[in-house]
Design an enzyme around this catalytic site. Structure first.
Site, PDB file in Angstrom:
ATOM      1  N   LYS A  94      -4.093   2.785  -2.202  1.00  0.00           N
ATOM      2  CA  LYS A  94      -5.286   3.593  -2.443  1.00  0.00           C
ATOM      3  C   LYS A  94      -5.195   4.857  -1.598  1.00  0.00           C
ATOM      4  O   LYS A  94      -5.065   4.802  -0.389  1.00  0.00           O
ATOM      5  CB  LYS A  94      -6.555   2.816  -2.083  1.00  0.00           C
ATOM      6  CG  LYS A  94      -6.820   1.623  -2.967  1.00  0.00           C
ATOM      7  CD  LYS A  94      -8.159   0.990  -2.679  1.00  0.00           C
ATOM      8  CE  LYS A  94      -8.174   0.258  -1.364  1.00  0.00           C
ATOM      9  NZ  LYS A  94      -7.321  -0.926  -1.355  1.00  0.00           N
TER      10      LYS A  94
ATOM     11  N   ASP B  57       0.812  -1.206   0.000  1.00  0.00           N
ATOM     12  CA  ASP B  57       0.000   0.000   0.000  1.00  0.00           C
ATOM     13  C   ASP B  57       0.849   1.261   0.000  1.00  0.00           C
ATOM     14  O   ASP B  57       2.069   1.224   0.108  1.00  0.00           O
ATOM     15  CB  ASP B  57      -0.903   0.027   1.245  1.00  0.00           C
ATOM     16  CG  ASP B  57      -2.178  -0.766   1.027  1.00  0.00           C
ATOM     17  OD1 ASP B  57      -2.418  -1.232  -0.095  1.00  0.00           O
ATOM     18  OD2 ASP B  57      -2.947  -0.922   1.998  1.00  0.00           O
TER      19      ASP B  57
ATOM     20  N   MET C 148      -8.250  10.399   8.831  1.00  0.00           N
ATOM     21  CA  MET C 148      -8.640  10.857   7.486  1.00  0.00           C
ATOM     22  C   MET C 148      -9.704  11.947   7.530  1.00  0.00           C
ATOM     23  O   MET C 148     -10.561  12.018   6.653  1.00  0.00           O
ATOM     24  CB  MET C 148      -9.125   9.657   6.650  1.00  0.00           C
ATOM     25  CG  MET C 148      -8.079   8.561   6.486  1.00  0.00           C
ATOM     26  SD  MET C 148      -8.747   7.024   5.791  1.00  0.00           S
ATOM     27  CE  MET C 148      -9.634   6.363   7.215  1.00  0.00           C
TER      28      MET C 148
END
Length: 261
Positions: free
Chosen positions: A63, A41, A175
């Site tokens: 991602k 990742d 996030m």
């Protein structure tokens, strides 16, 4: 484990930690160095690349917001295909894979065809950020609970706020650093005191983490400006209050230099 078959390959879900390679566990390093295929990742220190075996097949499948190298169904299929070829596969994820790492979706794809797997835990960015700030997320008599939320979707899903009315513990939002105004407003609506401290920590685990402090009331009006382009974590609660009174920022690079040869 998902089955008793031994002729197939094996998948290790390795949690790489919040970024710096020295926060990778020994077990995680062992699995990486033994891998024949690695699907990795984003948000990982470039030093991880030095651990990858020269003869291994390396595939980036990270991602980020609005930027996906591979879709989730594609990643699921790749894990299955490589394992069915008899390969030792490492699925390398940032932080701890069990926290917003889509781990359950990938495990399900393996279990559906009876592929063996393991999960190697890692250091979460949640606890790394608290360590960088010199804080405990739980404080006797102040905070005995922790809620971890996903800032990408929380404003769109009312179910995420259930049970948070007048919550007295520590709230951690991953996030969500670009939605601080909206998040602060919603927390106040849910009964969290407007004077409650909030801190935005960025680049946690690195040599140069940064943080900015405020209160929910001020954040609702003015937001909290990001200090870098790196990932950020929001911490909210009375356990954070000592940080508001701290006069000097933590100089982690100076501390780290004490342990270099």
């Amino acid at each position: 484990m998902s089955s008793n078959k031994t002729e197939q390959g094996f998948v290790s879900f390795v949690s790489g930690g919040p970024g710096p390679i020295d926060l990778l566990t020994l077990r995680g390093r062992n699995r990486i160095e033994s891998a024949e295929v690695i699907l990795y990742d984003a948000l990982l220190d470039s030093g991880f690349l030095d651990l990858f075996p020269l003869n291994a097949q390396i595939l980036y499948v990270g991602k980020r917001a609005n930027e996906h190298a591979r879709t989730q169904p594609e990643i699921n299929s790749m894990l299955v295909e490589f394992a069915l070829e008899g390969k030792r596969v490492v699925r390398l994820k940032g932080g701890d894979a069990s926290i917003f790492g889509r781990l359950s979706e990938e495990i399900q794809s393996l279990e559906e065809v009876g592929i063996l797997y393991e999960v190697v835990p890692g250091v979460s960015s949640v606890t790394t950020g608290a360590a960088d700030l010199g804080l405990s997320l739980t404080v006797r008599g102040v905070s005995r609970q922790i809620i971890i939320l996903d800032g990408h979707t929380i404003l769109e899903d009312e179910r995420s706020w259930m049970g948070m009315e007048n919550f007295l513990g520590t709230i951690v939002i991953l996030m969500g650093s670009r939605k601080t105004k909206e998040l602060a407003e919603r927390l106040i609506e849910k009964g969290i005191k407007s004077t409650t401290p909030i801190v935005l920590a960025e680049n946690v685990g690195s040599l140069n983490p940064t943080y900015a402090t405020s209160t929910l009331a001020d954040t609702m009006l003015n937001g909290i400006q990001k200090l870098s382009s790196g990932p950020g974590i929001l911490y909210i609660g009375e356990a954070i209050r000592p940080l508001l009174n701290r006069k000097e920022k933590i100089q982690k690079s100076t501390i780290t230099s004490l342990f270099k040869e």
